[in-house]
Design a protein around this motif. Structure first.
Motif, PDB file in Angstrom:
ATOM      1  N   PRO A 146       0.825  -1.217   0.000  1.00 15.91           N
ATOM      2  CA  PRO A 146       0.000   0.000   0.000  1.00 15.91           C
ATOM      3  C   PRO A 146       0.856   1.263   0.000  1.00 15.91           C
ATOM      4  CG  PRO A 146      -0.787  -1.589   1.621  1.00 15.91           C
ATOM      5  CD  PRO A 146       0.523  -2.099   1.128  1.00 15.91           C
ATOM      6  N   SER A 147       0.322   2.307  -0.649  1.00 11.72           N
ATOM      7  CA  SER A 147       1.080   3.556  -0.797  1.00 11.72           C
ATOM      8  C   SER A 147       0.919   4.487   0.397  1.00 11.72           C
ATOM      9  CB  SER A 147       0.636   4.270  -2.071  1.00 11.72           C
ATOM     10  OG  SER A 147      -0.756   4.554  -2.018  1.00 11.72           O
ATOM     11  N   ARG A 148      -0.155   4.357   1.159  1.00 10.83           N
ATOM     12  CA  ARG A 148      -0.352   5.264   2.297  1.00 10.83           C
ATOM     13  C   ARG A 148      -1.120   4.540   3.396  1.00 10.83           C
ATOM     14  NH1 ARG A 148      -5.392   8.320   1.948  1.00 10.83           N
ATOM     15  NH2 ARG A 148      -6.715   7.472   0.273  1.00 10.83           N
ATOM     16  N   VAL A 149      -1.035   5.115   4.595  1.00  8.56           N
ATOM     17  CA  VAL A 149      -1.680   4.546   5.768  1.00  8.56           C
ATOM     18  C   VAL A 149      -2.877   5.406   6.133  1.00  8.56           C
ATOM     19  CG1 VAL A 149      -1.407   3.909   8.194  1.00  8.56           C
ATOM     20  CG2 VAL A 149       0.494   3.582   6.600  1.00  8.56           C
ATOM     21  N   LEU A 150      -4.037   4.794   6.263  1.00  9.09           N
ATOM     22  CA  LEU A 150      -5.255   5.527   6.610  1.00  9.09           C
ATOM     23  C   LEU A 150      -5.472   5.625   8.115  1.00  9.09           C
ATOM     24  CD1 LEU A 150      -7.753   4.136   3.959  1.00  9.09           C
ATOM     25  CD2 LEU A 150      -6.393   6.223   3.880  1.00  9.09           C
ATOM     26  N   GLY A 151      -4.848   4.751   8.875  1.00  7.09           N
ATOM     27  CA  GLY A 151      -5.040   4.787  10.305  1.00  7.09           C
ATOM     28  C   GLY A 151      -4.266   3.671  10.977  1.00  7.09           C
ATOM     29  N   LEU A 152      -4.296   3.678  12.293  1.00 12.20           N
ATOM     30  CA  LEU A 152      -3.584   2.671  13.071  1.00 12.20           C
ATOM     31  C   LEU A 152      -4.467   2.259  14.235  1.00 12.20           C
ATOM     32  CD1 LEU A 152      -0.879   1.137  13.462  1.00 12.20           C
ATOM     33  CD2 LEU A 152      -0.180   2.999  14.976  1.00 12.20           C
ATOM     34  N   ILE A 153      -4.703   0.968  14.385  1.00 10.46           N
ATOM     35  CA  ILE A 153      -5.541   0.439  15.455  1.00 10.46           C
ATOM     36  C   ILE A 153      -4.653  -0.223  16.486  1.00 10.46           C
ATOM     37  CG2 ILE A 153      -7.336  -1.228  16.052  1.00 10.46           C
ATOM     38  CD1 ILE A 153      -8.561  -0.820  13.339  1.00 10.46           C
ATOM     39  N   THR A 154      -4.850   0.121  17.738  1.00 12.73           N
ATOM     40  CA  THR A 154      -4.153  -0.517  18.847  1.00 12.73           C
ATOM     41  C   THR A 154      -5.163  -1.262  19.706  1.00 12.73           C
ATOM     42  OG1 THR A 154      -4.377   1.426  20.266  1.00 12.73           O
ATOM     43  CG2 THR A 154      -2.422   1.308  18.841  1.00 12.73           C
ATOM     44  N   ARG A 155      -4.674  -1.894  20.754  1.00 10.68           N
ATOM     45  CA  ARG A 155      -5.556  -2.686  21.604  1.00 10.68           C
ATOM     46  C   ARG A 155      -6.632  -1.835  22.261  1.00 10.68           C
ATOM     47  NH1 ARG A 155      -4.916  -7.661  24.115  1.00 10.68           N
ATOM     48  NH2 ARG A 155      -2.825  -7.787  23.224  1.00 10.68           N
ATOM     49  N   LYS A 156      -6.267  -0.627  22.676  1.00 10.68           N
ATOM     50  CA  LYS A 156      -7.237   0.210  23.377  1.00 10.68           C
ATOM     51  C   LYS A 156      -8.361   0.678  22.454  1.00 10.68           C
ATOM     52  CE  LYS A 156      -4.748   4.570  22.730  1.00 10.68           C
ATOM     53  NZ  LYS A 156      -4.126   5.729  23.420  1.00 10.68           N
TER      54      LYS A 156
END
Length: 784
Positions: A725-735
């Motif tokens: 993928p060329s870009r990151v839309l978001g990041l999910i963590t445990r919280k």
């Protein structure tokens, strides 16, 4: 009059034989294992453990509330109860039948040999032959998938591979009655593996509400129809089968779920208490496997660890040799012998039955009888035992009434009672080393030859028979050279049994618990662990476990617990097939769908849409089975080649999610069974409501070992490989996965929405502002 009855019997057998098809008339391709090939040429298929989150599924989830979730929980407990009771009843029926058939056989044989040994042998061989013939006839003519133990097939099912016919009603019937015939007929086989398969069949039939083919079904039980739900039920049934086979509830828990085995234990204790009161005919104390050696050896010295370790090494060597020999013979049967037709299968099983009868009847005649030891009132063991009854010290071809034949003590018993005799304490010097060695060689050979015949067969009890024999041999030498009064030969027999099972089946934790439970002696746990670990280590140096080898021979693609070492240096792109990926547009012509389904065997197709700038975008995955449902119903055909409402509109409610579930018979639908007119072929289908908009995707340079772990741990069937993928839309963590108490949990779906209020509201605004945005983009979490 007797001659007339005999002649009528001959005519009946001749008529039945004439109706058995020969090799040209046989319709079963995979005869060696009882598998039937599908119309596309394959005999196995993958299961859809992943939830297909199309519009039909989403609307169904939206209609369900907390009450329905509670209802499903109650139904699961009811199913657990029914599966446990059903499997327990099947085990009771099989045990009662086998033990009574064997009891009548031994009683008649012992009564006849008082007058003529030849007549006794003929009667003994004839009874065995009739029972084995009935078993192989049922399997070959009625339920081909009932052959063998069934554990490799069930293991493959739980691993994500569906094999035609293994969970049908006729397979269940063939497994039950075939096991009675093969085990009651004296073959070197057991009924424990078939009981695990039986429990799985019962669970599957309950999950689908019965059998539609035989019109024994109820829609009230048709709650769990997806492959994921069926897998859970089959796992539940396997746990009940383990407990039913070994009376080992904790062992069943380790195999699957605990609630089933608890229901089973109640039923089994009731049945055992009923039989102990003399209500089970010749059943006696056999059948329900429990070899109580709690009165055996209490402790052991450090010096005894050496012979115990030797038992582990012997078990690993003999177990690996057993696996290799059965693999060679099974391969020869599959590629040469069984291809000659069903009649050859029946003749083979009958010849093995005759050979077993000759060996088990004639070998004890060559042994000299031994005088009975001094009676011990506290042991409860009578010497010799009454003719035709279970127990130690069989008087067979002895000149004196106070003598017994030690080899007949093993051969002229059911396997459960023979093991109980080998495990028994306070019976020092009951067996001679010559008799034990003779039995070990002959029974080992018979077990190798019998494994793979067209009858239901388990290898757990025969493995215990083999292991306990050489274990008792080692125990005799330990008693002779160590000269300690507390050493029991029966304890070493138990360790030998555990070592052979570890060396052949390569199980450790669950097998250790099962052995402790069926012997009712927790003090032996460290010793059982020792021999199991050693036998497994020795066996692993030569080949894989018995069920893994047989699964590979039968073409069952199992994913083992760990990836191969070579996968660490390979990428996901390198593992992709060399052929071109066949994809479908969002709106596809019916004729194109039919052409694609006819021209290839793929079970999943990527669906491609285009953005406003003309860029191609993968919007989901559509399954072959779903396409067949759409083609068969025809209600979703449209005249326009333009997309319909991307949110589904009224189209999504035309199908219930259960309509897309694959039939449990595993045949599924075929494109050849669907008839479309020329007008139908000119219509179009919008695939948006039916595809899975959230397939699993990995970058092309991901390690193949990591891809392997994803496939196995998530139970995947398809996995998309895409450029990085060329870009990151978001990041999910445990919280981010923690749901706030103030939110309405029923309206949230972790697979498609953020669980935070601010994310949820922002995404709804974005989705409403651009309704024609491709589906997959609407499922991604926007960054803040």
């Amino acid at each position: 009059m007797l001659s007339n009855h005999f002649q009528n019997g001959i005519e009946t057998v001749r008529h039945a034989w004439s109706r058995i098809p020969n090799s040209e008339e046989s319709q079963f391709v995979d005869d060696a294992v009882g598998l039937v090939r599908k119309s596309d040429g394959s005999s196995v298929d993958s299961l859809d453990y992943e939830v297909i989150e199309n519009f039909a599924y989403r609307e169904e989830q939206a209609r369900r509330g907390k009450l329905y979730v509670s209802y499903l929980l109650v139904v699961k407990w009811i199913f657990a109860l029914l599966i446990g009771i059903g499997t327990g009843l099947a085990a009771v029926f099989i045990n009662l039948s086998v033990e009574n058939f064997a009891g009548w056989k031994f009683s008649l044989t012992f009564s006849i040999i008082q007058k003529s040994y030849i007549a006794g042998f003929l009667l003994y061989a004839l009874i065995n032959l009739v029972l084995v013939f009935s078993s192989v006839y049922i399997v070959t003519q009625f339920a081909p998938a009932a052959a063998g133990s069934g554990i490799p097939e069930i293991k493959g099912y739980l691993n994500g591979v569906d094999i035609h016919g293994i969970l049908l009603l006729r397979t269940l019937i063939g497994k039950i009655f075939g096991s009675i015939g093969s085990v009651g007929g004296g073959l070197a086989l057991g009924k424990e593996g078939p009981l695990v398969h039986t429990g799985a069949c019962i669970a599957s039939l309950l999950g689908q509400g019965g059998s539609t083919k035989y019109h024994i079904n109820s829609r009230w039980f048709q709650v769990f129809r997806s492959d994921r739900d069926r897998r859970d039920l089959v796992t539940c049934g396997c746990a009940a089968g383990v407990a039913a086979a070994f009376r080992a509830p904790v062992g069943g828990v380790l195999f699957a779920l605990e609630e089933v085995t608890s229901w089973y234990g109640i039923l089994m204790r009731t049945a055992m208490g009923w039989c102990k009161n003399g209500n089970c005919g010749h059943f006696g104390s056999g059948g329900f496997i429990i070899w109580d050696i709690s009165d055996g050896q209490e402790d052991y010295s450090f010096a005894e660890l050496l012979p115990m370790a030797i038992i582990g090494v012997i078990g690993g060597l003999l177990g690996a040799l057993f696996n290799q020999l059965t693999l060679y013979i099974s391969s020869w049967r599959r590629n040469h012998l069984h291809k000659k037709g069903i009649r050859v299968k029946i003749i083979e099983a009958c010849l093995v039955s005759l050979l077993t009868s000759i060996i088990s009847f004639c070998l004890p005649l060559l042994r000299k009888c031994s005088p009975c030891p001094a009676s011990d009132p506290t042991s409860g063991i009578e010497c010799p035992r009454p003719p035709g009854m279970y127990g130690n010290y069989v008087n067979f071809f002895c000149s004196s009434d106070k003598e017994y034949n030690d080899l007949a003590t093993i051969f002229f018993n059911t396997q459960d009672d023979a093991i109980r005799n080998l495990f028994s304490a306070k019976t020092m010097h009951e067996y001679s080393s010559q008799s034990l060695l003779t039995f070990l060689v002959m029974f080992y050979t018979l077990a190798v030859l019998t494994f793979g015949t067209a009858v239901p067969a388990g290898q757990f009890v025969p493995g215990i028979m083999i292991g306990s024999t050489y274990g008792r041999l080692v125990g005799m030498f330990v008693v002779k050279y160590y000269k300690k009064p507390n050493i029991e030969e029966g304890t070493y027999a138990l360790l030998g049994a555990a070592s052979f099972l570890g060396g052949s089946m390569r199980m450790t934790v669950s097998l250790c618990v099962i052995m402790v439970e069926i012997t009712n002696n927790l003090k032996l746990l460290p010793l059982i662990m020792l021999v199991l670990l050693m036998s497994k280590a020795v066996g692993d140096a030569f080949n894989e476990g018995l069920y893994e080898e047989q699964a590979r021979l039968r073409g069952i693609p199992l994913l083992e617990s760990r990836p191969k070492y070579e996968m660490r240096n390979m990428t996901a792109k390198e593992a992709c097939g060399s052929g071109r990926v066949i994809s479908l547009p969002r709106v596809v012509k019916v004729s194109d769908v039919v052409s694609i389904l006819r021209s290839n065997k793929h079970n999943g197709f990527p669906v491609i849409d285009h953005t406003r700038s003309g860029e191609s975008l993968v919007i989901g995955l559509v399954l072959r089975s779903h396409l067949l449902v759409i083609l068969q119903s025809k209600v979703d055909f449209q005249h326009s080649p333009l997309p319909s409402d991307p949110r589904g509109g009224d189209r999504s409610i035309r199908h219930d999610s259960h309509e897309f579930a694959k039939p449990v018979s595993s045949k599924g639908r075929s494109i050849d069974d669907i008839h479309l007119s020329s007008d139908d072929l000119e219509m179009y289908i919008d695939l948006a409501p039916f595809l899975n908009p959230s397939p699993y995707i990995v970058p092309e340079d991901m390690s193949l070992a990591k891809v392997y772990n994803l496939f196995r741990q998530l139970g995947l069937r398809h996995l998309f490989v895409v450029p990085r993928p060329s870009r990151v839309l978001g990041l999910i963590t445990r919280k981010d996965l923690l749901i706030e108490d103030t939110e309405n949990v029923n309206t949230l779906e972790l697979q498609s929405t953020s669980v935070r209020n601010r994310h949820h509201n922002k995404r709804l605004m974005t989705r409403n502002s651009d309704v024609e945005r491709p589906l997959l983009s609407g499922l991604l979490v926007d960054s803040e």
